[in-house]
Design a protein around this motif. Structure first.
Motif, mmCIF file in Angstrom:
data_model
loop_
_atom_site.group_PDB
_atom_site.id
_atom_site.type_symbol
_atom_site.label_atom_id
_atom_site.label_comp_id
_atom_site.label_asym_id
_atom_site.label_seq_id
_atom_site.Cartn_x
_atom_site.Cartn_y
_atom_site.Cartn_z
ATOM 1 N N LEU B 229 0.861 -1.178 0.000
ATOM 2 C CA LEU B 229 0.000 0.000 0.000
ATOM 3 C C LEU B 229 0.896 1.226 0.000
ATOM 4 O O LEU B 229 1.865 1.275 0.761
ATOM 5 N N THR B 231 1.095 5.454 0.310
ATOM 6 C CA THR B 231 0.325 6.623 0.745
ATOM 7 C C THR B 231 0.622 7.844 -0.122
ATOM 8 O O THR B 231 1.532 7.837 -0.945
ATOM 9 N N ILE B 274 3.549 0.469 2.880
ATOM 10 C CA ILE B 274 2.985 -0.387 3.913
ATOM 11 C C ILE B 274 2.870 -1.815 3.389
ATOM 12 O O ILE B 274 2.311 -2.064 2.332
ATOM 13 N N LEU B 292 -6.063 -5.416 2.024
ATOM 14 C CA LEU B 292 -5.937 -3.971 2.227
ATOM 15 C C LEU B 292 -6.355 -3.587 3.641
ATOM 16 O O LEU B 292 -5.718 -2.759 4.290
ATOM 17 N N ARG B 293 -7.454 -4.185 4.093
ATOM 18 C CA ARG B 293 -7.940 -3.863 5.436
ATOM 19 C C ARG B 293 -6.878 -4.206 6.481
ATOM 20 O O ARG B 293 -6.562 -3.401 7.355
ATOM 21 N N ALA B 296 -3.805 -1.839 6.273
ATOM 22 C CA ALA B 296 -4.107 -0.502 6.799
ATOM 23 C C ALA B 296 -4.271 -0.553 8.311
ATOM 24 O O ALA B 296 -3.797 0.338 9.030
ATOM 25 N N ALA B 297 -4.929 -1.599 8.811
ATOM 26 C CA ALA B 297 -5.125 -1.710 10.258
ATOM 27 C C ALA B 297 -3.777 -1.886 10.962
ATOM 28 O O ALA B 297 -3.518 -1.284 12.016
ATOM 29 N N THR B 300 -1.879 1.616 10.802
ATOM 30 C CA THR B 300 -2.434 2.649 11.683
ATOM 31 C C THR B 300 -2.343 2.199 13.134
ATOM 32 O O THR B 300 -2.328 3.031 14.036
ATOM 33 N N LEU B 306 -1.147 7.970 10.874
ATOM 34 C CA LEU B 306 -1.398 7.678 9.466
ATOM 35 C C LEU B 306 -2.895 7.531 9.156
ATOM 36 O O LEU B 306 -3.277 7.416 7.984
ATOM 37 N N GLY B 307 -3.736 7.542 10.166
ATOM 38 C CA GLY B 307 -5.168 7.306 9.943
ATOM 39 C C GLY B 307 -5.803 8.244 8.941
ATOM 40 O O GLY B 307 -6.574 7.819 8.085
ATOM 41 N N ARG B 310 -3.989 9.390 3.219
ATOM 42 C CA ARG B 310 -4.670 8.593 2.209
ATOM 43 C C ARG B 310 -3.751 7.631 1.462
ATOM 44 O O ARG B 310 -2.606 7.965 1.148
ATOM 45 N N ALA B 311 -4.281 6.456 1.220
ATOM 46 C CA ALA B 311 -3.611 5.491 0.359
ATOM 47 C C ALA B 311 -3.916 5.885 -1.076
ATOM 48 O O ALA B 311 -5.071 6.104 -1.427
#
Lengths: 104, 395, 498
Positions: B229, B231, B274, B292-293, B296-297, B300, B306-307, B310-311
């Motif tokens: 991922l 950003t 990421i 992806l989930r 990202a989890a 963050t 990083l929340g 944006r990716a």
């Protein structure tokens, strides 16, 4: 011949309001985006690039090119051509990535 | 069909491993033809994060390779242009709880004995190293030797620096291996004709199994998919390569099921990368929302800041792995003149220079930097019947 | 409306422009439950973009051709059962497993549509909407070619100037040169002039004579010919000069546009030396046609077709279905052809989807050509307009000579500030043979817009004068998504079906 776009469409807008651009007062019409309000005031650039520090503003006008990124009320990287102007909005020229406060 | 001037060696694959093989062979005075069906860095190299890691490796042959490669990358960084973005930024492995910390401590102690530099970081000192790290972590280990390069440039600049001894033939797919009366290598056949050389190096990465098959030998290289991922551009928000302790277990695992662990790092260009996910699903490029989930989890979780970031993009890469998670490096005793340099899984960028150096030494009968027996290409027995199950054809 | 919160819609339509509106109202009128998603707060898409209600435009039609066709669709939408979800930016569509071996819609298979919300998609709550069938009507974005000075403030997209005028009632300057290539330029010039701008010239790279090579397509499309005449008359009235076979080869100014240099082009679009002349202006509206916006479809593997102008559109069957069963497309996604074609395709798709979900054929007798009835009529109209669109498209394909107007210092990638010189170096020195490798080696196309603005140029430069591969239009995230939103993609929390 119509003198302005507003004349052309017979616009009877709701009362205008103020926003600021780098501290300077700018008049916006309700229903306009931030980019439209700035264009209306003759302002075409509200960002400088990451590498060259060059001025940029709205280019594609439909949210695809991301050239119009602005800092709106302290939040960077908002697409000015999509974000509606609201009374009291503070628009500031975004420098580079707009995330300087995150730098370590 | 014109037969071109023969070279001393043909390297199949213009990824970072092929480029390093060409570079060190040219340095040794050999003339090299690099052939690739696509562009430079068109395969797994172009999808990599550019990790040059010692921190994630158990003591053993791969760690020995990594330590040698670490030194070679430092040398290369002085020779290659700054575009390769070499950064000796160090890796930071963090643990959320005391048990994780104990595991890290054991692991680091064993690595120290193998020559790795490690440094324990107590929980209350983590923010000196990484100010944006989530609060409440138990601690971590700093690995100053961990570094990073920009992988596509690493490949391109190695080929460029190799100079006139290297000829590039891009957009040319190898369709056959040419052999002589005694079965010895004579060159390769491509869609555009024949290329002649007494040696062929298989640096075809994830497609190395298919190339081996063209030469009539079994080498079960399989793809292990990972997503990265990326950003939006940021200032330096993450200083080191930072990852959670479970990453090491995932790297070493042979499981086909999806595994993810949080790996976060900045880049000189701005975006944060990421990772890391691992799953065996062939060459499927379809986006996985679940991956992806989890990525990202994980990111963050380590860096809550990083929340709101944006990716912007994500892409899959296919790590070339062999069943025992070690690469195949060196001459193939089954076909005279065939050498392999593939199957590096997720460590190909890091291990490229040492791989290239070994191949060049093999070609010139030079002294090898380490015992390469663990990497011998004929260590896997072919199943019956011959074609390897699940070995995907080169697309 | 669907029966329960977890029940999928029969159909989700992405995009509320002409094609999406027509598809959604048609399907709903045939009894399907339909959700219509659009990133904006209004319907109409780019073609019928219009001021927000608060601007009180009494005559919005003054900025549009064929406004009644849109007001008609809008009326039908208001009277329909369609759930219109505004401010929804779809970033991915995913097929969720159903029974294997049968087409979507006939089985339990569903599509999940992932969106972020808010004016510019920055609200964090992720939205996931499921449907048995999907219609992509995501329109197009404007194609750009770089030239020296094109990043100066005051240089704006031709479609961008039009969009800002239609929705915000503003202009980028008082004296605006319109340049590039394609039929949109005339429409933009006449709107800008009507709204009070002085338009000293419309600079068109193609020679208009090329239309004459396919007179049949023109003759059989009287509506298009009439539209062109309307614009032509408006330009005459406003004393706008049209300069065919010419291009803006340089923009002058330090921090904003002060003038442009216009040069003559040869048949390959190579500027003819010594022909440059300066035109004073304070803005330049520029565009080179439109690019189908298809990344949601390419991400799930839909087949594409190369269009005559060098862009990619979705490959569609006779009833607008993509190569992926259960996924339909209409309008510019299949090739740019205008609002009337989009409406036709939208209705055709709506009928085809309704028939599929009801287990019937849309076309009772495929053996008899396009077939009788409404579907047959729609198909005939679609085919006629598509043929015309292909002729137009071919006439405005960039000639191979345009890179000659680039200087090494010209930015090709606006986001990452990658110059033409660096792209050329990657191609000639570093082994880049395609746009992907150029991107890896230069970052051209890696920035915020994900190659939308530089994709055409990078593909041309990577081809080194050969025929460029059309940009692949692959963007796994159709829009950037906050990481917290991705992290919250827990299925139960995000079911948003009504």
């Amino acid at each position: 011949m119509a003198r302005t776009p507003a004349d052309l469409v017979g616009a009877q807008p709701d009362p205008p309001f103020e926003i600021t651009f780098d501290g300077r007062s700018v008049t916006a019409l309700p229903g306009q985006t931030v980019a439209a309000a700035l264009w209306g005031a003759g302002i075409l650039a509200w960002r400088t690039t990451r590498e060259g520090g060059r001025p940029r503003g709205a280019f594609c006008g439909i949210g695809q090119c991301y050239d119009c990124l602005a800092t709106v009320n302290g939040e960077p990287n908002r697409r000015a051509c999509l974000v509606p102007a609201r009374p009291g909005d503070a628009i500031t020229t975004q420098e580079g990535h707009g995330h300087d406060r995150l730098a370590v | 069909m014109p037969t071109r001037k023969p070279s001393d060696v043909i390297v199949v694959g213009a990824g970072v491993v092929g480029a390093a093989c060409a570079y060190y062979a040219a340095q040794a005075g050999l003339s090299v033809t690099v052939v690739d069906r696509g562009s430079v860095a068109g395969g797994t190299t172009g999808a990599g994060e550019g990790n040059l890691l010692v921190s994630d490796k158990e003591p053993g042959p791969e760690l020995e390779l990594a330590l040698l490669a670490n030194t070679l990358w430092r040398e290369l960084a002085d020779v290659l242009p700054p575009h390769v973005e070499y950064e000796a930024k160090g890796g930071l492995v963090v643990a959320s709880g005391e048990s994780g910390m104990r595991a890290l401590r054991d692991f680091a102690a064993r690595q120290e004995k193998a020559g790795v530099t490690t440094q324990e970081v107590p929980g209350d000192r983590l923010h000196d190293l990484e100010p944006h790290l989530a609060p409440g972590l138990a601690g971590g280990f700093l690995y100053p030797q961990d570094s990073q390069v920009m992988p596509a440039h690493a490949a391109a600049q190695l080929l460029h620096a190799a100079g006139d001894r290297v000829r590039l033939r891009l957009g040319e797919e190898v369709t056959g291996i040419l052999t002589g009366a005694a079965g010895e290598i004579r060159g390769v056949r491509t869609a555009a004709g024949e290329l002649h050389a007494p040696y062929v190096v298989n640096a075809a990465g994830t497609w190395g199994g298919a190339l081996a098959e063209l030469a009539g030998v079994h080498l079960p290289v399989l793809p292990r998919r990972g997503f990265v991922l990326v950003t939006e551009p940021l200032p330096r928000v993450v200083r080191h390569k930072v990852y959670a302790a479970d990453y090491v277990a995932d790297v070493a695992s042979g499981s086909a099921a999806l595994q993810t662990s949080a790996v976060v790092e900045g880049t000189p260009a701005g975006p944060v990368l990421i990772g890391a996910s691992r799953e065996r699903v062939g060459f499927d490029r379809t986006l996985s929302i679940e991956v992806l989930r989890r990525l990202a989890a994980g990111a963050t979780g380590l860096f809550p800041v990083l929340g709101t970031v944006r990716a912007m993009r994500t892409y899959p890469g296919f790590r070339p792995y062999l069943p025992d998670h070690l690469p195949a490096i060196g001459p193939d005793p089954r076909v005279h003149g065939l050498l392999h340099a593939c199957g590096h899984e997720g460590a190909g960028i890091g291990l490229a220079p040492v791989t290239g150096q070994i191949i060049a030494r093999c070609l010139t009968s030079g002294e090898l930097p380490l015992d390469i027996d663990p990497f011998r290409p004929d260590r896997f027995t072919a199943p019956e019947p011959a074609p390897a199950p699940g070995s995907d054809p080169a697309p | 409306m669907t029966a329960s919160p977890s029940e999928p819609y029969d159909l989700v339509v992405v995009g509320a422009g002409s094609a999406g509106l027509a598809g959604a109202v048609t399907a709903a009128e045939l009894g399907l439950s339909v959700a219509l998603l659009d990133s904006t707060t209004q319907s109409g898409g780019q073609f019928y973009r219009h001021p927000a209600p608060a601007l009180g435009a009494v005559r919005p039609e003054a900025l549009h051709h064929d406004w009644s066709a849109f007001s008609d669709l809008r009326r039908r939408l208001a009277a329909s059962t369609v759930t219109h979800l505004t401010g929804h930016h779809v970033w991915s569509v995913v097929r969720e497993s159903g029974e294997s071996g049968a087409a979507a819609g006939e089985t339990g298979e569903t599509w999940a549509v992932h969106a972020i919300t808010g004016a510019d998609g920055t609200e964090e709550q992720p939205v996931r909407i499921t449907a048995r069938a999907l219609l992509l009507a995501t329109g197009a974005y404007e194609r750009q070619l770089p030239f020296p000075g094109w990043t100066l403030p005051g240089v704006v997209g031709a479609g961008g100037a039009q969009a800002m005028l239609k929705s915000g009632l503003v202009l980028p300057g008082r004296r605006i040169v319109v340049a590039g290539s394609g039929p949109l330029l005339l429409a933009v010039a006449s709107s800008l002039a009507a709204a009070g701008a002085r338009v000293p010239a419309v600079v068109e790279a193609a020679g208009y004579l090329r239309y004459a090579r396919s007179p049949r397509a023109l003759v059989t499309n009287p509506a298009k010919a009439a539209e062109a005449l309307v614009h032509g008359a408006a330009l005459l009235r406003h004393r706008v000069r049209v300069l065919p076979g010419s291009a803006v080869t340089e923009v002058h100014g330090t921090d904003r546009v002060e003038a442009v240099t216009v040069s003559r082009l040869d048949g390959d679009w190579t500027p003819v030396p010594g022909t440059g002349r300066r035109i004073a202006c304070d803005a330049l509206a520029v565009g080179h046609g439109l690019v189908p916006q298809i990344e949601l479809a390419t991400a799930v593997g839909c087949a594409t077709r190369a269009l005559p102008d060098g862009t990619l559109g979705l490959a569609l069957d006779d009833l607008q279905e993509t190569s992926v069963a259960g996924l339909w497309a209409a309008g510019e996604t299949g090739g740019v052809g205008g609002a009337e074609l989009a409406r036709t395709e939208g209705e055709l798709a709506g009928r085809a989807i309704a028939a599929r979900l009801r287990g019937r054929r849309a076309d009772p007798d495929p053996g008899r050509g396009v077939g009788p009835g409404r579907v047959g009529e729609l198909r005939r109209r679609r085919d006629r307009m598509r043929a015309f669109a292909d002729v137009m498209s071919a006439a405005h394909a960039p000639g191979p000579g345009w890179p000659a107007w680039l200087e090494d210092e010209t930015d090709v990638c606006r986001c990452e500030e990658v110059t033409a010189g660096r792209v050329r170096e990657a191609v000639t020195e570093l082994g880049a043979r395609d746009a992907r490798t150029v991107k890896l080696l230069t970052r051209a196309g890696m920035g915020w817009c994900q190659g939308r603005m530089c994709g055409t140029a990078v593909a041309c430069l990577a081809a080194r004068g050969g025929t460029p591969e059309p940009p692949a239009e692959r963007r796994p995230f159709a829009v950037p998504v906050p990481l917290a939103t991705l992290a919250a993609l827990d299925e139960r929390a995000t079911e948003q079906n009504l």
